[in-house]
Design a protein around this motif. Structure first.
Motif, short mmCIF file in Angstrom:
data_model
loop_
_atom_site.label_atom_id
_atom_site.label_comp_id
_atom_site.label_asym_id
_atom_site.label_seq_id
_atom_site.Cartn_x
_atom_site.Cartn_y
_atom_site.Cartn_z
N ARG A 34 6.85 20.39 0.77
CA ARG A 34 6.44 21.50 1.66
C ARG A 34 5.48 22.39 0.90
O ARG A 34 5.87 23.06 -0.07
N ASN A 49 0.84 -1.19 0.00
CA ASN A 49 0.00 0.00 0.00
C ASN A 49 0.87 1.24 0.00
O ASN A 49 2.10 1.17 0.21
N LYS A 52 9.82 -3.07 5.46
CA LYS A 52 9.29 -2.05 6.36
C LYS A 52 8.84 -0.83 5.58
O LYS A 52 9.21 -0.61 4.44
N ILE A 53 8.04 -0.03 6.24
CA ILE A 53 7.51 1.18 5.63
C ILE A 53 8.63 2.21 5.50
O ILE A 53 9.51 2.30 6.34
N PHE A 62 0.58 8.91 15.15
CA PHE A 62 1.85 9.40 15.66
C PHE A 62 1.66 10.26 16.90
O PHE A 62 0.68 11.00 17.03
N PHE A 107 3.95 13.86 3.19
CA PHE A 107 4.86 12.74 2.98
C PHE A 107 4.11 11.54 2.40
O PHE A 107 2.99 11.24 2.84
N PHE A 140 9.31 6.34 4.42
CA PHE A 140 8.78 7.66 4.12
C PHE A 140 9.70 8.39 3.16
O PHE A 140 10.91 8.24 3.21
N GLY A 141 9.10 9.22 2.31
CA GLY A 141 9.88 10.11 1.46
C GLY A 141 10.31 11.34 2.23
O GLY A 141 10.04 11.47 3.43
N LYS A 142 10.97 12.28 1.51
CA LYS A 142 11.47 13.49 2.16
C LYS A 142 10.40 14.57 2.28
O LYS A 142 10.57 15.54 3.00
N LEU A 170 2.71 13.91 12.85
CA LEU A 170 2.23 13.42 11.56
C LEU A 170 0.81 12.91 11.68
O LEU A 170 0.46 12.23 12.64
N GLN A 210 0.71 5.34 1.47
CA GLN A 210 -0.04 6.22 2.36
C GLN A 210 0.48 7.65 2.22
O GLN A 210 1.65 7.86 1.91
N TYR A 237 1.86 -1.51 9.25
CA TYR A 237 1.98 -0.63 8.10
C TYR A 237 0.65 -0.29 7.47
O TYR A 237 0.57 -0.01 6.28
N ASP A 269 11.27 -5.85 13.93
CA ASP A 269 12.11 -5.21 12.92
C ASP A 269 12.94 -4.14 13.61
O ASP A 269 12.46 -3.06 13.91
N HIS A 294 -2.22 10.86 9.55
CA HIS A 294 -2.54 10.02 8.39
C HIS A 294 -3.68 10.65 7.60
O HIS A 294 -4.70 11.06 8.16
N GLN A 302 2.14 16.85 7.96
CA GLN A 302 2.81 17.28 9.18
C GLN A 302 2.82 18.81 9.20
O GLN A 302 3.49 19.44 8.38
N LEU A 320 -4.91 6.03 2.71
CA LEU A 320 -4.16 4.83 2.33
C LEU A 320 -4.78 4.27 1.07
O LEU A 320 -6.01 4.16 0.98
N TYR A 348 0.72 11.26 4.44
CA TYR A 348 0.64 11.86 5.76
C TYR A 348 0.89 13.36 5.64
O TYR A 348 1.59 13.83 4.73
N GLY A 389 11.95 12.95 5.95
CA GLY A 389 10.85 12.14 6.43
C GLY A 389 11.29 11.25 7.58
O GLY A 389 12.48 11.08 7.82
N PRO A 390 10.34 10.68 8.30
CA PRO A 390 10.71 9.77 9.41
C PRO A 390 11.40 8.52 8.90
O PRO A 390 11.09 8.01 7.82
#
Lengths: 110, 115
Positions: free
Chosen positions: A105, A31, A97-98, B106, A88, A100-102, A43, A33, B101, B56, A45, A37, A48, A35, B42-43
């Motif tokens: 803004r 998936n 694992k999940i 948060f 994001f 995140f991008g940068k 953050l 998603q 996920y 993990d 959500h 911030q 999704l 987010y 990002g986080p």
């Protein structure tokens, strides 16, 4: 390594206009998603979209997913001052694992 | 419904000192995550717990970072000793038993400054 990359890095638009930001990723996903911030806040959500979905709506938000191009877009319609934030995308690769991008803004001008 | 609670909100320490962050997830959420977020980024996931088990932790720098989630509820993230490069915001998140996920909730984060 960065899985998702948002584009543009920064975006300024007039209040009332639509804002579009894009996310590209590298590997197959379960998936994707989005987010938000706000400055000084956590953050939140937004939406999704699963790998077998192509479009999803939530209020003024519209998300598309093109798995053949490994890309997604987030459209915010009729922008408001409160939409000023960083956005994001987060990808959940299969069996990993999940990530995140940068972020993009977004600044809404009065 | 109470959200994810983190404390402290801000922490300033000298390098080489220890520091600990605490997180209380949303009631009923068995998945807990710790993230690190640098300015303008990002986080980045540090560790994910399913109940009390760390499933993990590949991104956790184990020489100085440690985490625990006793009884599968609250969690603590520790750094010992802290380095200048550890200055960042440390975020905790939780998600429901629907699966890892999916939607994550948060906390407000702990902003760490190492001098």
């Amino acid at each position: 390594s960065q899985q998702g990359e948002e584009d543009p890095q920064a975006l300024s638009i007039q209040e009332g206009e639509n804002a579009t930001m894009n996310c590209s990723y590298k590997t197959s996903i379960n998936n994707l998603q989005w987010y938000r911030q706000n400055s000084g806040r956590g953050l939140v959500h937004l939406i999704l979209i699963r790998s077998n979905e192509r479009e999803k709506h939530s209020g003024r938000l519209r998300v598309t997913l093109d798995t053949s191009k490994k890309s997604s877009s987030l459209l915010i319609t009729a922008s408001r001052a409160a939409d000023t934030a960083s956005y994001f995308c987060a990808t959940a690769p299969i069996d990993d694992k999940i990530i995140f991008g940068k972020g993009t803004r977004l600044h809404i001008l009065p | 419904e109470a959200g994810v609670v983190q404390s402290p909100r801000y922490k300033i320490i000298e390098k080489k000192q220890p520091v600990a962050f605490w997180c209380n997830p949303i009631s009923g959420h068995n998945t807990l995550y710790w993230y690190l977020q640098n300015l303008g980024q990002g986080p980045e996931l540090l560790i994910r717990y399913e109940n009390e088990e760390a499933v993990d932790d590949s991104q956790l720098p184990k020489d100085r970072f440690s985490a625990e989630r006793l009884k599968g509820v609250d969690s603590t993230l520790k750094i010992q000793p802290a380095e200048l490069g550890d200055s960042a915001v440390y975020l905790c998140a939780s998600s429901s038993p629907a699966g890892p996920y999916n939607e994550q909730f948060f906390g407000p984060g702990t902003r760490l400054t190492v001098l």
